[in-house]
Design a protein around this motif. Structure first.
Motif, PDB file in Angstrom:
ATOM      1  N   LYS A  77       7.186  17.155   6.656  1.00 55.31           N
ATOM      2  CA  LYS A  77       8.022  16.614   5.581  1.00 55.31           C
ATOM      3  C   LYS A  77       7.304  15.438   4.918  1.00 55.31           C
ATOM      4  O   LYS A  77       6.797  14.542   5.595  1.00 55.31           O
ATOM      5  N   ASP A  78       7.247  15.453   3.584  1.00 54.91           N
ATOM      6  CA  ASP A  78       6.668  14.343   2.830  1.00 54.91           C
ATOM      7  C   ASP A  78       7.760  13.292   2.625  1.00 54.91           C
ATOM      8  O   ASP A  78       8.728  13.526   1.917  1.00 54.91           O
ATOM      9  N   VAL A  79       7.598  12.136   3.277  1.00 55.58           N
ATOM     10  CA  VAL A  79       8.612  11.064   3.176  1.00 55.58           C
ATOM     11  C   VAL A  79       8.088   9.882   2.355  1.00 55.58           C
ATOM     12  O   VAL A  79       8.624   8.780   2.419  1.00 55.58           O
ATOM     13  N   SER A  80       7.036  10.128   1.561  1.00 54.34           N
ATOM     14  CA  SER A  80       6.428   9.052   0.770  1.00 54.34           C
ATOM     15  C   SER A  80       7.434   8.402  -0.179  1.00 54.34           C
ATOM     16  O   SER A  80       7.439   7.182  -0.346  1.00 54.34           O
ATOM     17  N   GLY A  81       8.296   9.207  -0.794  1.00 54.56           N
ATOM     18  CA  GLY A  81       9.234   8.686  -1.780  1.00 54.56           C
ATOM     19  C   GLY A  81      10.371   7.873  -1.192  1.00 54.56           C
ATOM     20  O   GLY A  81      10.935   7.013  -1.868  1.00 54.56           O
ATOM     21  N   ASN A 109      -5.100  12.055  -2.349  1.00 57.26           N
ATOM     22  CA  ASN A 109      -5.169  13.336  -1.635  1.00 57.26           C
ATOM     23  C   ASN A 109      -3.809  13.852  -1.164  1.00 57.26           C
ATOM     24  O   ASN A 109      -3.748  14.869  -0.471  1.00 57.26           O
ATOM     25  N   LEU A 110      -2.735  13.168  -1.520  1.00 56.10           N
ATOM     26  CA  LEU A 110      -1.421  13.506  -0.970  1.00 56.10           C
ATOM     27  C   LEU A 110      -1.075  14.986  -1.171  1.00 56.10           C
ATOM     28  O   LEU A 110      -0.771  15.699  -0.212  1.00 56.10           O
ATOM     29  N   ASP A 111      -1.125  15.453  -2.406  1.00 57.92           N
ATOM     30  CA  ASP A 111      -0.740  16.844  -2.693  1.00 57.92           C
ATOM     31  C   ASP A 111      -1.682  17.832  -2.012  1.00 57.92           C
ATOM     32  O   ASP A 111      -1.239  18.829  -1.425  1.00 57.92           O
ATOM     33  N   LYS A 112      -2.978  17.547  -2.092  1.00 55.15           N
ATOM     34  CA  LYS A 112      -3.982  18.426  -1.474  1.00 55.15           C
ATOM     35  C   LYS A 112      -3.767  18.502   0.040  1.00 55.15           C
ATOM     36  O   LYS A 112      -3.783  19.595   0.628  1.00 55.15           O
ATOM     37  N   ASP A 113      -3.556  17.349   0.669  1.00 64.13           N
ATOM     38  CA  ASP A 113      -3.362  17.308   2.130  1.00 64.13           C
ATOM     39  C   ASP A 113      -2.102  18.056   2.542  1.00 64.13           C
ATOM     40  O   ASP A 113      -2.097  18.789   3.530  1.00 64.13           O
ATOM     41  N   PHE A 114      -1.022  17.832   1.769  1.00 63.26           N
ATOM     42  CA  PHE A 114       0.250  18.474   2.124  1.00 63.26           C
ATOM     43  C   PHE A 114       0.119  19.997   2.052  1.00 63.26           C
ATOM     44  O   PHE A 114       0.598  20.720   2.926  1.00 63.26           O
ATOM     45  N   ASP A 133      -9.965  14.615   3.879  1.00 60.04           N
ATOM     46  CA  ASP A 133      -9.350  13.287   3.832  1.00 60.04           C
ATOM     47  C   ASP A 133      -9.575  12.597   5.169  1.00 60.04           C
ATOM     48  O   ASP A 133      -9.797  13.255   6.191  1.00 60.04           O
ATOM     49  N   ASP A 134      -9.531  11.271   5.157  1.00 63.40           N
ATOM     50  CA  ASP A 134      -9.426  10.553   6.429  1.00 63.40           C
ATOM     51  C   ASP A 134      -7.993  10.047   6.522  1.00 63.40           C
ATOM     52  O   ASP A 134      -7.397   9.625   5.533  1.00 63.40           O
ATOM     53  N   ILE A 135      -7.421  10.140   7.715  1.00 63.53           N
ATOM     54  CA  ILE A 135      -5.984   9.953   7.910  1.00 63.53           C
ATOM     55  C   ILE A 135      -5.720   9.102   9.155  1.00 63.53           C
ATOM     56  O   ILE A 135      -6.638   8.833   9.944  1.00 63.53           O
ATOM     57  N   TYR A 136      -4.476   8.688   9.322  1.00 61.79           N
ATOM     58  CA  TYR A 136      -4.057   8.007  10.555  1.00 61.79           C
ATOM     59  C   TYR A 136      -2.880   8.755  11.146  1.00 61.79           C
ATOM     60  O   TYR A 136      -1.941   9.127  10.433  1.00 61.79           O
ATOM     61  N   LEU A 137      -2.948   8.995  12.463  1.00 59.54           N
ATOM     62  CA  LEU A 137      -1.885   9.683  13.183  1.00 59.54           C
ATOM     63  C   LEU A 137      -1.142   8.684  14.071  1.00 59.54           C
ATOM     64  O   LEU A 137      -1.772   7.813  14.694  1.00 59.54           O
ATOM     65  N   TYR A 138       0.168   8.824  14.139  1.00 63.14           N
ATOM     66  CA  TYR A 138       1.009   7.970  14.984  1.00 63.14           C
ATOM     67  C   TYR A 138       1.886   8.895  15.831  1.00 63.14           C
ATOM     68  O   TYR A 138       2.636   9.705  15.290  1.00 63.14           O
ATOM     69  N   LYS A 139       1.784   8.761  17.155  1.00 64.94           N
ATOM     70  CA  LYS A 139       2.566   9.629  18.034  1.00 64.94           C
ATOM     71  C   LYS A 139       3.898   8.963  18.388  1.00 64.94           C
ATOM     72  O   LYS A 139       3.934   7.950  19.075  1.00 64.94           O
ATOM     73  N   ARG A 140       4.992   9.552  17.898  1.00 69.71           N
ATOM     74  CA  ARG A 140       6.316   8.957  18.083  1.00 69.71           C
ATOM     75  C   ARG A 140       7.047   9.520  19.292  1.00 69.71           C
ATOM     76  O   ARG A 140       8.053   8.967  19.733  1.00 69.71           O
ATOM     77  N   ILE A 174       0.848  -1.200   0.000  1.00 68.12           N
ATOM     78  CA  ILE A 174       0.000   0.000   0.000  1.00 68.12           C
ATOM     79  C   ILE A 174       0.891   1.261   0.000  1.00 68.12           C
ATOM     80  O   ILE A 174       0.552   2.288   0.575  1.00 68.12           O
ATOM     81  N   SER A 175       2.028   1.119  -0.685  1.00 66.60           N
ATOM     82  CA  SER A 175       3.010   2.212  -0.734  1.00 66.60           C
ATOM     83  C   SER A 175       2.516   3.421  -1.526  1.00 66.60           C
ATOM     84  O   SER A 175       3.181   4.469  -1.534  1.00 66.60           O
ATOM     85  N   HIS A 176       1.381   3.281  -2.210  1.00 70.30           N
ATOM     86  CA  HIS A 176       0.816   4.435  -2.922  1.00 70.30           C
ATOM     87  C   HIS A 176       0.282   5.488  -1.947  1.00 70.30           C
ATOM     88  O   HIS A 176       0.143   6.651  -2.302  1.00 70.30           O
ATOM     89  N   MET A 177      -0.010   5.091  -0.718  1.00 68.96           N
ATOM     90  CA  MET A 177      -0.545   6.031   0.258  1.00 68.96           C
ATOM     91  C   MET A 177       0.541   7.022   0.686  1.00 68.96           C
ATOM     92  O   MET A 177       1.731   6.714   0.655  1.00 68.96           O
ATOM     93  N   GLY A 178       0.114   8.223   1.092  1.00 65.67           N
ATOM     94  CA  GLY A 178       1.068   9.273   1.451  1.00 65.67           C
ATOM     95  C   GLY A 178       1.548   9.152   2.885  1.00 65.67           C
ATOM     96  O   GLY A 178       0.794   8.735   3.768  1.00 65.67           O
ATOM     97  N   ARG A 179       2.832   9.542   3.113  1.00 64.52           N
ATOM     98  CA  ARG A 179       3.417   9.457   4.444  1.00 64.52           C
ATOM     99  C   ARG A 179       4.149  10.751   4.774  1.00 64.52           C
ATOM    100  O   ARG A 179       5.044  11.166   4.029  1.00 64.52           O
ATOM    101  N   PHE A 180       3.744  11.383   5.876  1.00 65.39           N
ATOM    102  CA  PHE A 180       4.348  12.649   6.300  1.00 65.39           C
ATOM    103  C   PHE A 180       4.965  12.497   7.695  1.00 65.39           C
ATOM    104  O   PHE A 180       4.418  11.782   8.535  1.00 65.39           O
TER     105      PHE A 180
END
Length: 364
Positions: free
Chosen positions: A135-139, A116-121, A96-103, A49-55
């Motif tokens: 930071k967009d770390v999707s790539g 929605n990656l570009d729109k959300d960013f 968008d619906d998103i998931y948050l992870y607290k590190r 599911i690597s097509h999904m965006g990761r920030f």
């Protein structure tokens, strides 16, 4: 130019049927949607599911920023916890619906939908306060989902010895044994309704980890799974899909997502949602099961007493229930569970009954 995940060549070698999805070339299925679906319900399945965006979000004030930007109770998150949430516009519509992870303190990871990656960013950047970095770390990362009742038995073979099972909606950051110490985020989250995990890993380690999981899961009859079964699995659980069951013109109240909103705090879109709660909404998301054969599809009209009451948002044949199921928006006056409605499937008025979600319930 269509994008490809780091695992594209692997999917082709595995015989996947490749289709365009949200600007990406993605595997629809390998052995067949029903076969893959049943593997996830009974054993284990592995998804790319690597097509999904990761920030990545960090800096002093990052938590306060998310608290204002999203409607959920971010303040309740502990380090190592995950929370389903949304981005809303000023009228309460779902961006968008998103998931948050607290590190850590003021340190978060965010997963967003591919389309929605570009729109959300842009939206998140436009509200960023000084000192907070997005930071967009999707790539530079990949995202895998290992799902199914046997998923822990598979996962435990590729993480360091002695790890205890991860609690629901929690995550760990750990080394991955096959990837020679590359670190990943492993979260007990998913989109299937089964026990499962989602793994954020370095892009260069994606193929090594993918292959290691398929090898580790051989005894559990693991299978690679495409977007086709991902859709039937999520639909059986009544999980909404962005762009189908919700969009910018849909509010969380209409989409039956009010349980994820903390009305005790201020957030973008709150005023509109408070007004809608007081006045009542004009439409409501319902779930329905067909009472005869047929497959409901997005856009099909829903009738009651020869009157149009709404439209199907998501529909498919359920491999687990062996019948057509769907979700749709209707006039709230016709949304009572147990009510019978008609779905217009290619000119045939097909009887259906409104049911409580999830459609699929695991046997105890």
């Amino acid at each position: 130019m269509m994008k490809r995940t780091p695992l594209y060549e692997r999917h082709v070698k595995l015989g996947a049927k490749i289709v365009p999805f949200a600007g990406w070339q993605m595997p629809l299925s390998y052995s067949g949607v029903t076969d893959e679906h049943q593997s996830v319900r009974t054993a284990a399945g592995l998804f790319d599911i690597s097509h999904m965006g990761r920030f990545e979000l960090s800096g002093k004030g990052a938590e306060a920023y998310l608290e204002r930007l999203t409607p959920g109770p971010v303040h309740k998150m502990q380090r190592g916890s995950a929370q389903y949430s949304m981005l809303l516009n000023k009228t309460g519509g779902i961006l968008d619906d998103i998931y948050l992870y607290k590190r850590g303190v003021d340190k978060f990871f965010v997963i967003v939908n591919a389309a929605n990656l570009d729109k959300d960013f842009k939206w998140m950047t436009s509200h960023l306060p000084p000192g907070v970095d997005l930071k967009d770390v999707s790539g530079e990362t990949a995202l895998l989902a290992l799902q199914g009742p046997k998923s822990w038995e598979v996962l435990v073979q590729i993480i360091p010895f002695g790890k205890t099972e991860i609690a629901l909606r929690n995550f760990i950051e750990t080394e991955l044994v096959p990837a020679r110490g590359a670190k990943g985020i492993i979260a007990r989250t998913g989109y299937t309704g089964e026990k499962g995990y989602e793994l954020v890993i370095p892009a260069e380690a994606a193929e090594t980890v993918w292959n290691a999981l398929l090898e580790a899961g051989k005894a559990e009859r693991i299978k690679p799974v495409g977007l086709g079964a991902r859709d039937t699995l999520r639909l059986e659980m009544g999980y909404p899909l962005y762009g189908h069951d919700m969009d910018e013109k849909t509010t969380p109240i209409e989409a039956d997502l009010e349980r994820f909103i903390d009305f005790e705090k201020d957030f973008i879109g709150k005023e509109a949602l408070v007004r809608q709660r007081e006045k009542g909404s004009q439409r409501k998301l319902i779930g329905f099961e067909l009472l005869t054969g047929g497959v409901p599809r997005e856009g099909h009209t829903i009738y009651s007493d020869q009157k149009i009451i709404g439209k199907v948002a998501s529909g498919n044949f359920s491999p687990s229930l062996r019948k057509g199921i769907g979700m749709g928006y209707v006039d709230p006056r016709y949304s009572e569970i147990g009510s019978e409605v008609l779905i217009d499937i290619r000119g045939n008025a097909t009887p259906a009954i409104i049911v409580k979600r999830p459609f699929y319930k695991k046997k105890k």
